[in-house]
Design an enzyme around this catalytic site. Structure first.
Site, PDB file in Angstrom:
ATOM      1  N   CYS A   1      52.562  84.140  47.285  1.00 45.60           N
ATOM      2  CA  CYS A   1      52.911  83.375  46.095  1.00 45.60           C
ATOM      3  C   CYS A   1      53.906  82.239  46.337  1.00 45.60           C
ATOM      4  O   CYS A   1      53.535  81.210  46.893  1.00 45.60           O
ATOM      5  CB  CYS A   1      53.407  84.330  45.010  1.00 45.60           C
ATOM      6  SG  CYS A   1      53.293  83.645  43.326  1.00 45.60           S
TER       7      CYS A   1
ATOM      8  N   LYS B   1      57.558  89.442  51.399  1.00 42.39           N
ATOM      9  CA  LYS B   1      57.699  88.082  50.878  1.00 42.39           C
ATOM     10  C   LYS B   1      59.088  87.522  51.184  1.00 42.39           C
ATOM     11  O   LYS B   1      60.108  88.164  50.891  1.00 42.39           O
ATOM     12  CB  LYS B   1      57.445  88.102  49.369  1.00 42.39           C
ATOM     13  CG  LYS B   1      57.504  86.747  48.685  1.00 42.39           C
ATOM     14  CD  LYS B   1      57.170  86.914  47.203  1.00 42.39           C
ATOM     15  CE  LYS B   1      57.197  85.611  46.443  1.00 42.39           C
ATOM     16  NZ  LYS B   1      56.881  85.821  44.999  1.00 42.39           N
TER      17      LYS B   1
ATOM     18  N   GLU C   1      48.916  89.233  44.598  1.00 39.68           N
ATOM     19  CA  GLU C   1      50.307  89.688  44.575  1.00 39.68           C
ATOM     20  C   GLU C   1      50.477  90.734  43.476  1.00 39.68           C
ATOM     21  O   GLU C   1      49.875  90.654  42.416  1.00 39.68           O
ATOM     22  CB  GLU C   1      51.230  88.501  44.318  1.00 39.68           C
ATOM     23  CG  GLU C   1      52.711  88.877  44.280  1.00 39.68           C
ATOM     24  CD  GLU C   1      53.618  87.717  43.928  1.00 39.68           C
ATOM     25  OE1 GLU C   1      54.783  87.737  44.359  1.00 39.68           O
ATOM     26  OE2 GLU C   1      53.178  86.791  43.220  1.00 39.68           O
TER      27      GLU C   1
END
Length: 288
Positions: A156, A115, A43
């Site tokens: 994440c 994300k 990330e």
């Protein structure tokens, strides 16, 4: 079904995208030289920047981004699938996306994923994060059909939302990806457990490239990039927070085998939640 080598690149991205792109290139070349045909970076490969004004200077559109350009060139030159775990991309509406990008062996962009779950938390010792203040959340999952595997995307904090991985597994993903920049505090507590759980729950490989160490903007990340097999076994790990490359062989037939042994994806049932209210007991009258 196919067998291939996957690599997870562990980085310690600073605040300058060009320097990070150069560091990424060196490790991607190392991974490819060791036989990896799928390579994943962590990330925020391009830069980790907490300061708002510095972010405005560091980040730009896909067309102008140095990490994007470097990744496309490397994928084509090395003939690999190169998955930029994420980097900050300036959207057309002026907002930032925390975006994963997958490039094919011809250098073309095959898939992208923004994300979904924003890291808005208040941890112990005063550590606090508000990702939603800087980035716009994505709204859809992404599956990529490759000749080596069917890939499911996450980034994440998405790791803590099993419904995303379940949806991707039900759509046929046999390799789930979790590039991350887990904080040291949360990584020490939950990183290994959560990654192994997602692999076991879904009968899928999990590849998780991580950021690690003390970064220029002051944050600390946990490192420990992992590759986990569908039975929940860790088959490759960077057992530290230093930059480096970990590689493991992935045989997608093992995903099918795990799902045959424990067919929980097929056995799941819809159910309702019945809420039974607690009733106050009637008071007994005192004897007269």
């Amino acid at each position: 079904m196919s067998i291939f080598k996957a690599a997870a690149i562990q980085m310690r991205s600073g605040t300058e995208p060009r320097r990070n792109a150069a560091d990424m290139e060196a490790m991607v070349r190392e991974a490819a030289a060791k036989g990896a045909t799928y390579v994943q970076t962590p990330e925020m490969t391009g830069a980790l920047v907490r300061d708002k004004d510095a972010r405005a200077t560091a980040f730009t559109t896909e067309e102008k981004d140095v990490v994007v350009a470097t990744a496309a060139r490397l994928a084509s030159e090395l003939g690999i699938y190169l998955h930029i775990g994420s980097t900050a991309i300036l959207r057309t509406d002026g907002k930032l996306a925390n975006r994963a990008l997958l490039f094919g062996p011809d250098g073309k962009l095959l898939a992208s994923y923004d994300k979904i779950h924003m890291f808005d938390v208040d941890l112990d010792n005063g550590e606090s994060w508000r990702e939603s203040a800087a980035y716009e959340a994505g709204a859809s999952a992404t599956i990529a059909d490759l000749d080596i595997a069917r890939l499911g995307f996450a980034v994440c904090y998405d790791l803590r939302f099993p419904q995303l991985f379940r949806a991707e597994a039900l759509a046929g993903a046999d390799v789930l990806t979790v590039p991350a920049a887990f904080t040291r505090q949360t990584g020490e507590a939950h990183w290994h457990i959560l990654l192994r759980a997602r692999a076991i729950e879904n009968g899928a490989f999990v590849v998780a490239a991580a950021q690690g160490g003390k970064h220029e903007d002051g944050r600390e990340t946990y490192g420990h990039s992992l590759i986990v097999d569908p039975w929940g076994r860790i088959i490759a790990e960077a057992d530290h927070d230093e930059p480096g490359v970990v590689i493991a062989e992935i045989d997608t037939a093992l995903s099918a085998q795990a799902r045959k042994k424990i067919p929980n994806l097929k056995n799941a049932r819809e159910f309702a939640v019945n809420h039974v209210a607690r009733l106050k007991p009637a008071l007994r009258r005192a004897a007269s």
